[in-house]
Motif scaffolding. Structure first.
Motif, mmCIF file in Angstrom:
data_model
loop_
_atom_site.group_PDB
_atom_site.id
_atom_site.type_symbol
_atom_site.label_atom_id
_atom_site.label_comp_id
_atom_site.label_asym_id
_atom_site.label_seq_id
_atom_site.Cartn_x
_atom_site.Cartn_y
_atom_site.Cartn_z
ATOM 1 N N ALA A 85 0.831 -1.205 0.000
ATOM 2 C CA ALA A 85 0.000 0.000 0.000
ATOM 3 C C ALA A 85 0.866 1.255 0.000
ATOM 4 N N ARG A 86 2.000 1.222 0.707
ATOM 5 C CA ARG A 86 2.918 2.375 0.717
ATOM 6 C C ARG A 86 3.641 2.511 -0.618
ATOM 7 N N GLU A 87 4.115 1.397 -1.147
ATOM 8 C CA GLU A 87 4.877 1.456 -2.399
ATOM 9 C C GLU A 87 3.997 1.842 -3.583
ATOM 10 N N ALA A 88 2.700 1.590 -3.485
ATOM 11 C CA ALA A 88 1.795 1.840 -4.616
ATOM 12 C C ALA A 88 1.754 3.313 -5.004
ATOM 13 N N ARG A 89 2.047 4.213 -4.059
ATOM 14 C CA ARG A 89 1.938 5.648 -4.361
ATOM 15 C C ARG A 89 2.992 6.110 -5.363
ATOM 16 N N PHE A 90 4.047 5.309 -5.585
ATOM 17 C CA PHE A 90 5.104 5.678 -6.523
ATOM 18 C C PHE A 90 4.821 5.199 -7.952
ATOM 19 N N SER A 91 3.723 4.508 -8.164
ATOM 20 C CA SER A 91 3.471 3.908 -9.481
ATOM 21 C C SER A 91 3.011 4.956 -10.493
ATOM 22 N N LYS A 92 3.563 4.863 -11.694
ATOM 23 C CA LYS A 92 3.101 5.718 -12.784
ATOM 24 C C LYS A 92 1.777 5.217 -13.348
ATOM 25 N N LYS A 93 1.537 3.907 -13.222
ATOM 26 C CA LYS A 93 0.323 3.309 -13.768
ATOM 27 C C LYS A 93 -0.715 3.140 -12.662
ATOM 28 N N THR A 94 -1.940 3.393 -13.020
ATOM 29 C CA THR A 94 -3.055 3.181 -12.094
ATOM 30 C C THR A 94 -4.176 2.458 -12.837
ATOM 31 N N PRO A 95 -5.017 1.691 -12.146
ATOM 32 C CA PRO A 95 -4.940 1.382 -10.716
ATOM 33 C C PRO A 95 -3.836 0.378 -10.420
ATOM 34 N N VAL A 96 -3.406 0.380 -9.163
ATOM 35 C CA VAL A 96 -2.331 -0.508 -8.724
ATOM 36 C C VAL A 96 -2.941 -1.712 -8.008
ATOM 37 N N PRO A 97 -2.676 -2.936 -8.466
ATOM 38 C CA PRO A 97 -3.202 -4.120 -7.758
ATOM 39 C C PRO A 97 -2.498 -4.294 -6.419
ATOM 40 N N LEU A 98 -3.277 -4.406 -5.350
ATOM 41 C CA LEU A 98 -2.713 -4.613 -4.020
ATOM 42 C C LEU A 98 -2.665 -6.111 -3.706
ATOM 43 N N LEU A 99 -2.229 -6.433 -2.502
ATOM 44 C CA LEU A 99 -1.919 -7.824 -2.172
ATOM 45 C C LEU A 99 -3.130 -8.738 -2.299
ATOM 46 N N GLY A 100 -4.311 -8.289 -1.909
ATOM 47 C CA GLY A 100 -5.511 -9.102 -2.041
ATOM 48 C C GLY A 100 -5.737 -10.004 -0.838
ATOM 49 N N THR A 101 -6.409 -11.130 -1.074
ATOM 50 C CA THR A 101 -6.768 -12.058 -0.004
ATOM 51 C C THR A 101 -6.322 -13.477 -0.354
ATOM 52 N N PHE A 102 -6.479 -14.373 0.597
ATOM 53 C CA PHE A 102 -6.041 -15.762 0.417
ATOM 54 C C PHE A 102 -6.856 -16.481 -0.653
ATOM 55 N N ASP A 103 -8.114 -16.125 -0.826
ATOM 56 C CA ASP A 103 -9.010 -16.821 -1.750
ATOM 57 C C ASP A 103 -8.952 -16.292 -3.177
ATOM 58 N N ASP A 104 -8.024 -15.392 -3.482
ATOM 59 C CA ASP A 104 -7.928 -14.850 -4.843
ATOM 60 C C ASP A 104 -7.649 -15.967 -5.852
ATOM 61 N N PRO A 105 -8.286 -15.929 -7.037
ATOM 62 C CA PRO A 105 -8.012 -16.958 -8.059
ATOM 63 C C PRO A 105 -6.619 -16.814 -8.651
ATOM 64 N N LYS A 106 -6.237 -17.817 -9.413
ATOM 65 C CA LYS A 106 -4.879 -17.856 -9.967
ATOM 66 C C LYS A 106 -4.597 -16.664 -10.878
ATOM 67 N N ASP A 107 -5.559 -16.286 -11.731
ATOM 68 C CA ASP A 107 -5.305 -15.183 -12.661
ATOM 69 C C ASP A 107 -5.077 -13.868 -11.928
ATOM 70 N N LYS A 108 -5.775 -13.643 -10.810
ATOM 71 C CA LYS A 108 -5.587 -12.408 -10.048
ATOM 72 C C LYS A 108 -4.226 -12.379 -9.369
ATOM 73 N N VAL A 109 -3.797 -13.513 -8.849
ATOM 74 C CA VAL A 109 -2.473 -13.591 -8.215
ATOM 75 C C VAL A 109 -1.375 -13.369 -9.257
ATOM 76 N N GLU A 110 -1.536 -13.949 -10.432
ATOM 77 C CA GLU A 110 -0.547 -13.754 -11.486
ATOM 78 C C GLU A 110 -0.497 -12.307 -11.949
ATOM 79 N N THR A 111 -1.656 -11.655 -12.016
ATOM 80 C CA THR A 111 -1.693 -10.240 -12.396
ATOM 81 C C THR A 111 -0.950 -9.383 -11.380
ATOM 82 N N PHE A 112 -1.107 -9.693 -10.096
ATOM 83 C CA PHE A 112 -0.426 -8.947 -9.036
ATOM 84 C C PHE A 112 1.083 -9.025 -9.200
ATOM 85 N N TYR A 113 1.612 -10.232 -9.338
ATOM 86 C CA TYR A 113 3.067 -10.374 -9.423
ATOM 87 C C TYR A 113 3.614 -9.867 -10.758
#
Length: 386
Positions: free
Chosen positions: A211-239
């Motif tokens: 959440a702190r590092e997200a403020r430096f991003s040139k691109k928005t929106p910034v995907p945050l960490l999410g939750t344990f139940d996130d599907p595979k595609d959402k986790v891959e998008t985050f990383y």
């Protein structure tokens, strides 16, 4: 006993008006009334907050007193947004205005709780409060000295930096509060032992970091960490986003100033070259720091373990099926075969029903034909006999 009032008598020449000469009334016109005006707004406010007339009058009186207090503080009736009232630590009064780059500008203006989230209006109001409190003329009248303006100069410098968009962005890049938090980022040692298996500990530790590092991003929106139940595609998008993080963070604020009084072009060129080299080095180190955080997060992410386990179970289920199909595919194929069998049985039943109907018709036709032939034969025999 009540007194009796005697009305004066009518004039002798008075006569009742002729109703036929009276003017006719205007036709009835329907008009639409719009809810507007101060009276309606007062009614709406009373209804919204369920206030009686007395309670509403007291609320209006309190608002007027608040506005008068703001005017007395020099704010001209503006809302102070609750800023600029932080308690000043003793260290602030010892700040050297010549070392302005080492001071925390947000702390100087009483905006430590907001920092990069502070709006220009909040910065303006906080600066005005500090000026009213620490102006040298005011302090000179109280202490009878005119040499107590060091902190006031720090206030002016903080206002100068934070009201300039580019310089504020440079300061936000090296905000001392967040630099300290970066040094306290989670490490692999924090997850050893029993805590390594706790999902809640993982998300509580890493969610504030991203959440702190997200403020430096040139691109928005910034995907945050999410939750344990996130599907595979959402986790891959985050990383994928954080491994290709595009940061606007810069380090010009830490540049060394050219020596005062030096007019040498060589000194200026050398200083600029040195600053450029230092900025590139700090940028490279910051990119490597963030990359190492993402690597560590990926290695500890319980969602990765969960996804791998799900994929392993799917492969094993596929191997158990002879056709190589998964359980849902086998069930779908069974249902399809059953449906086709039912349709085939229904078709055969319809064909048999039609065949029986046609055979019945043919039998009836043959019986009629035989009956007709017998009648004709009897008729022929009767004619022969006669």
């Amino acid at each position: 006993m009540a007194s009796v009032t005697v009305l004066p008598a009518l004039a002798q020449n008075w006569a009742a008006p002729d109703s036929s000469t009276a003017q006719t009334l205007a036709p009835v016109v329907q008009r639409k009334l719009l809810p507007a005006g101060s009276a309606y707004l007062a009614h709406a406010r009373r209804a919204l907050y369920n206030l009686s007339f007395d309670a509403y009058d007291k609320l209006i009186e309190q608002d007027q007193l608040r506005i008068e207090a703001l005017r007395a503080d020099g704010l001209n009736g503006e809302d102070d947004h609750g800023v600029g009232n932080e308690e000043e630590s003793p260290e602030l009064s010892l700040l050297d205005p010549k070392e302005w780059k080492k001071q925390d500008h947000y702390q100087v203006l009483g905006l430590s709780h907001l920092r990069y989230k502070a709006t220009p209006e909040q910065i303006k109001i906080a600066h005005r409060k500090k000026v009213l409190k620490h102006h040298p003329d005011k302090k000179a009248g109280l202490s009878h000295t005119t040499n107590d303006d060091a902190f006031f100069k720090c206030i002016q410098k903080a206002h100068e930096v934070l009201t300039h968009p580019e310089r504020r962005r440079q300061f936000d890049s090296v905000d001392p509060r967040y630099l300290a938090l970066e040094d306290d980022a989670p490490t692999a040692a924090d997850f050893k032992g029993n805590q390594a298996n706790e999902v809640d500990f993982f998300f509580k530790s890493w969610a504030p970091v991203y959440a702190r590092e997200a403020r430096f991003s040139k691109k928005t929106p910034v995907p945050l960490l999410g939750t344990f139940d996130d599907p595979k595609d959402k986790v891959e998008t985050f990383y994928d986003f954080w491994y290709n993080f595009d940061s606007w963070r810069s380090f010009e604020y830490l540049d060394k100033e050219v020596n005062e009084g030096s007019d040498s072009r060589d000194d200026k060129r050398y200083t600029e070259k040195k600053n450029k080299s230092e900025r590139a080095r700090r940028k490279k180190e910051d990119t490597a720091r963030l990359r190492s955080l993402v690597d560590l997060t990926l290695s500890l992410d319980p969602r990765i373990k969960r996804i791998k386990q799900e994929e392993k179970e799917a492969r094993e289920a596929k191997k158990k099926n002879k056709g190589g199909n998964t359980a849902p595919e086998v069930k779908a194929k069974t249902d399809e075969d059953k449906r086709k069998a039912e349709e085939e049985a229904k078709r055969k039943e319809e064909e048999e029903k039609v065949a029986r109907a046609e055979a019945k018709k043919a039998k009836a036709a043959a019986a009629n034909a035989a009956k007709k032939a017998r009648r004709q034969q009897r008729a022929a025999e009767a004619e022969t006999a006669s």
